[in-house]
Write an enzyme that holds these catalytic residues in place. Structure first.
Site, PDB file in Angstrom:
ATOM      1  N   GLY A  80      31.927  25.241  72.867  1.00 36.06           N
ATOM      2  CA  GLY A  80      30.719  24.572  72.414  1.00 36.06           C
ATOM      3  C   GLY A  80      29.833  24.109  73.548  1.00 36.06           C
ATOM      4  N   CYS A 107      44.390  28.962  78.937  1.00 32.99           N
ATOM      5  CA  CYS A 107      43.876  27.616  78.702  1.00 32.99           C
ATOM      6  C   CYS A 107      42.729  27.656  77.682  1.00 32.99           C
ATOM      7  CB  CYS A 107      43.458  26.971  80.021  1.00 32.99           C
ATOM      8  SG  CYS A 107      43.230  25.175  79.907  1.00 32.99           S
ATOM      9  N   TYR A 152      41.847  19.225  75.663  1.00 37.18           N
ATOM     10  CA  TYR A 152      42.011  19.582  74.255  1.00 37.18           C
ATOM     11  C   TYR A 152      43.161  20.578  74.135  1.00 37.18           C
ATOM     12  CZ  TYR A 152      37.520  17.375  73.308  1.00 37.18           C
ATOM     13  OH  TYR A 152      36.514  16.471  73.185  1.00 37.18           O
ATOM     14  N   HIS A 190      47.790  27.799  83.809  1.00 32.91           N
ATOM     15  CA  HIS A 190      47.008  28.695  84.665  1.00 32.91           C
ATOM     16  C   HIS A 190      47.925  29.383  85.678  1.00 32.91           C
ATOM     17  CE1 HIS A 190      42.792  27.317  83.734  1.00 32.91           C
ATOM     18  NE2 HIS A 190      43.477  26.285  83.253  1.00 32.91           N
ATOM     19  N   GLU A 192      47.226  31.576  87.800  1.00 29.93           N
ATOM     20  CA  GLU A 192      46.525  31.815  89.066  1.00 29.93           C
ATOM     21  C   GLU A 192      46.475  30.584  89.963  1.00 29.93           C
ATOM     22  OE1 GLU A 192      43.329  30.126  86.402  1.00 29.93           O
ATOM     23  OE2 GLU A 192      45.121  31.386  86.171  1.00 29.93           O
TER      24      GLU A 192
END
Length: 213
Positions: A80, A107, A152, A190, A192
């Site tokens: 959003g 994510c 979130y 993540h 990476e």
């Protein structure tokens, strides 16, 4: 070499009168070292016409022209916050559904899969810049420690249509999920950002994106 389209974060740069797509070089570098050709996606194609229907067609044409063998929905931006990016990722998921190419959501990317499938997100605490345990039979030995950088998450009782939870944090939020029919996989950590990348994540990425559709 399989061509992997990678979504990017979208940011307005103060003082520069610029809006930039950006991708953590560690992610593209990791994909390259694993034997994939990363192709960063440009979010501007979804705002070229100024009309929602035309923008959706432009995004679909763009993805058809790229013809990726797989898609990575990367982290950054809340859903959003950058509508052009949201629209491009929705088009990428539509392309993936049509052509049955693998999708890896990282994510925010996992959150996008959840929202795209009609699921909800919920605010979380204690998940930013920390490491924590995740559990689930899908994981090697049923448990591992991962990094966490999100405000979130996906509630354990509010999965989107045709999605299955694979791993959970201690607070019950979903840390990994997959589509029950399509080759879509989402993880909230993540790979990476770990140095070196965990062997479990290298295997996960190679196996998932390297699989034939």
């Amino acid at each position: 070499m399989k061509r992997i389209a990678v979504s990017q974060r979208r940011d307005a740069i103060s003082g520069r009168d610029e809006t930039r797509d950006a991708l953590d070089v560690r992610l593209s570098g990791l994909l390259w070292t694993l034997g994939f050709l990363p192709i960063p996606l440009c979010s501007a194609v979804t705002a070229a016409q100024g009309d929602a229907a035309q923008d959706a067609r432009a995004a679909a044409d763009y993805l058809d022209a790229l013809a990726p063998d797989g898609i990575v929905l990367s982290g950054g931006n809340d859903i959003g916050q950058a509508p052009e990016r949201d629209n491009l990722e929705r088009a990428a998921l539509a392309y993936a559904r049509l052509h049955r190419v693998p999708v890896l959501g990282i994510c925010r990317g996992m959150q996008m899969i959840q929202v795209h499938q009609g699921g909800d997100l919920a605010p979380l605490t204690g998940h930013v810049a920390v490491e924590h345990a995740v559990t689930g039979e899908w994981l090697n030995h049923g448990r591992r420690t991962v990094n966490s950088y999100h405000d979130y998450g996906v509630p354990g009782d509010a999965l989107g249509d045709d999605l299955e939870a694979l791993a959970w944090a201690e607070d019950g939020s979903v840390e990994a999920l997959r589509h029950c029919d399509l080759p879509w996989l989402g993880i909230m950590w993540h790979p990476e950002r770990d140095t070196p990348t965990a062997e479990a994540d290298r295997k996960l990425i190679t196996t998932h994106l390297g699989a034939n559709p």
